[in-house]
Design an enzyme around this catalytic site. Sequence first.
Site, PDB file in Angstrom:
ATOM      1  N   ALA A  62      31.317  51.767  40.123  1.00  0.00           N
ATOM      2  CA  ALA A  62      30.028  51.450  40.752  1.00  0.00           C
ATOM      3  C   ALA A  62      29.009  52.561  40.507  1.00  0.00           C
ATOM      4  O   ALA A  62      29.366  53.702  40.233  1.00  0.00           O
ATOM      5  CB  ALA A  62      30.232  51.261  42.246  1.00  0.00           C
ATOM      6  N   GLY A 103      35.205  50.268  40.614  1.00  0.00           N
ATOM      7  CA  GLY A 103      34.718  48.954  40.206  1.00  0.00           C
ATOM      8  C   GLY A 103      35.089  48.620  38.769  1.00  0.00           C
ATOM      9  O   GLY A 103      35.275  47.440  38.426  1.00  0.00           O
ATOM     10  N   GLU A 106      38.471  47.302  38.798  1.00  0.00           N
ATOM     11  CA  GLU A 106      38.420  45.954  39.394  1.00  0.00           C
ATOM     12  C   GLU A 106      37.954  44.935  38.357  1.00  0.00           C
ATOM     13  O   GLU A 106      38.462  43.821  38.292  1.00  0.00           O
ATOM     14  CB  GLU A 106      37.487  45.948  40.604  1.00  0.00           C
ATOM     15  CG  GLU A 106      37.999  46.828  41.741  1.00  0.00           C
ATOM     16  CD  GLU A 106      37.100  46.756  42.964  1.00  0.00           C
ATOM     17  OE1 GLU A 106      36.050  47.420  42.946  1.00  0.00           O
ATOM     18  OE2 GLU A 106      37.439  46.030  43.911  1.00  0.00           O
ATOM     19  N   GLU A 126      38.293  54.778  45.803  1.00  0.00           N
ATOM     20  CA  GLU A 126      37.322  54.497  46.873  1.00  0.00           C
ATOM     21  C   GLU A 126      37.646  55.165  48.204  1.00  0.00           C
ATOM     22  O   GLU A 126      36.743  55.609  48.905  1.00  0.00           O
ATOM     23  CB  GLU A 126      37.190  52.974  47.085  1.00  0.00           C
ATOM     24  CG  GLU A 126      36.325  52.268  46.062  1.00  0.00           C
ATOM     25  CD  GLU A 126      37.056  51.927  44.775  1.00  0.00           C
ATOM     26  OE1 GLU A 126      38.207  52.376  44.588  1.00  0.00           O
ATOM     27  OE2 GLU A 126      36.481  51.208  43.944  1.00  0.00           O
TER      28      GLU A 126
END
Length: 699
Positions: A62, A103, A106, A126
């Site tokens: 992210a 992210g 992911e 995270e």
Amino acid sequence: MRDSVIFKIENDIAVLRLCNPPVNALGASVRKALIEAAKAISGADVKAVVLFGYGRCFSAGADISEFGIEPPAGTPTLPETIAAIEDLKVPVVAALHGFAFGGALELAVGAHYRIAAAGTKLGLPEVDIGIIPGAGGTQRLPRLIGMKAAVDMVANGTRIDAARGHDLGLIDEVSETDSFEAAAIAYAMHLVAEGAGPRPTSKREDRLESASEAMALLDEIRTSIAKKAKGRVAPLRALDALAAATGGDFAAGMATERAIFLELRDGTEARAMRHLFKAERAAQKIDDAPTEPPAEIHKAGVVGFGTMGQGIALVLARAGVQVTAVEIDPARLEAGLASLKKGLQDRVDRGRMSPQQMQAELDLINGTTAMSDLAEADLVIEAALENMDVKTDIFRSLDGICKPGAILATNTSSLDLDTIAAATTRPDNVAGAHFFAPAQVMKLLEIVRGSATSGATAAALMALAKRIGKVGVVVGNAFGFVGNRMYHRYTWQAYFLLQEGALPSDVDAAMQDFGFPLGCLAVGDISGLDVAWQVRKAQRAAGDVDPDAPYPVVADRICEKGWFGRKTGRGWYSYADGKPAADAEVAALIEAVSAELGIERRAISADEIRERCLFALINEGARLLGTGIAVRPGDIDVVWRYGYGFPLWRGGPMFMADEIGMQDVLATLQRLEAAYGPAFTPAPLIAARAAAGKTTLVD
Ligand code: NAD
């Protein structure tokens, strides 16, 4: 503008490259471009998709600059973007190199197949910023690697490499070749030739344990995670999100994950971590620094080659600065150089550094007994004895020897900087450079400004801090500066608690449960209890101790016994086998002090220990802010994070005060003052802010 995703179709294979330097963060433009690419691919005649990262990595995840900011309406979220990729009707291969974190991982688990270059680092870190993966990581990862391995990656934030990923089933293929791109395309073609179709992770059930097995596993792990978490919420909420992957309903699991993600993102823990991240950057700003960057320091001198001098010389040399170490005592100089060499050799032996690196560092450090060898130094850091006469003598000599413009810094922990600066004709070039022990390890550098220290001098030390991998914080000239002054309040509370009924392990355990790596009594044993004893004696001799205020008699009594800590085999703990152990004789000494003071010992709860130690910190911090010794509340929090191991997820004493709110801080201090005296007399800043109806220390 550069494309955020470079999209090409070659030989029926759609090739997508994330392109957002330096680390391909998955910001709004990248997500939009991925959705558009997915749409284009749906309408095109392609047999497979390969997703690469451009440059040195797949992606770091992210975009942290988007944190706390609502993206413009219509911007796709990461979960939506990943869903669009997963929904493609041809096989999608994520081709990972360098690293894929957060992210980005992911996104990779949302693809249908994964190939990784050997050595690629994979992780969902995270929890380290107080949140959980919020784009399906907690739902898809267990479907790929099973719950046990997923817990380790999600709740512990454990990073793994490609080979381990392959063993776990996260990575389908590890490529050892130099031409990774070609290998990834060949892998996609091979899948096509084999007739492999899309393989959405969200629909996979083959690797996930049965719901009852997975839940039993989560229950079992919860206790050990809770113990390690020391009050952190994110690792435990990560388990709740993982639990939601066991029900077989992917959409419901995603909704649970999202709800937990949002709750944590806006919660105290994540805000505390973001606060420190920002505070660290804000601390580097010096309002009166000249606009041009400071001249680089090439040559430095260190005066006094004891514990601190050696550590400082090493950190300077490690950053490529040429160091001349001046030591008054030739035997200590030899011993210092030998111990430095031994320390480096140990690192080489443990594979932490190469013999070449060791030699390069040693070549940069020269020892001498002649102060006159410092004539060419751009900076001198004095780390000799903590004695004003010694220091003023040294600074007088340095002033005569050093070239104009050279910065003269002292590593004093407690002496008045203005008196030291007054021994020179250039007080504007004199500052404190307060390193913390061990200087090679501790990240904090307090940059002390006296009344004459120029902005240019402070800025040069700030730039040096950055270069040597330290976090610099500018502080004013007051006894103990910021860190030690507050620490002193905390340790005195610890001593009072001992006198009232607690034992050393009660105090330390309470503070460790709060999240400190060690309690202050165990730390005292490491640094030596005699150091603070000498300071107390000097303060009493100088009449600096309020005779009516409570005094920590117990800390004097233990020193009178010669129990100074680890170095004497006994302090607050005994060290028969090297490890701290509760000691019956110490307990007896503490009880005798209570009797001597006429205090009836009582049971003291961990909550009381924490409240008194933390409010002592908060109150002193507010005093330092009120008097301008600390510039910003965040500066104090940075000092506590890097100098004393204040738990990251609690943000720091000043962040905590703001979270509690000034009215409640004031009320608590008033209650503590009534019970325990003037250490808790509310700082004027707190009283004024509360009276003005403000909740925070500053606007
Ligand atoms: P140390 O006793 O280990 O080393 C001091 C060295 O300075 C000795 O080798 C001594 O021979 C030498 N010295 C004395 N006078 C000198 C002179 N005129 N010229 C050159 N060398 C001289 O002490 P240390 O623990 O390294 O502390 C040094 C300074 O750093 C002190 O001011 C101390 O308060 C400060 N400090 C210490 C710590 C710590 O934890 N040890 C932490 C922060 C700051």
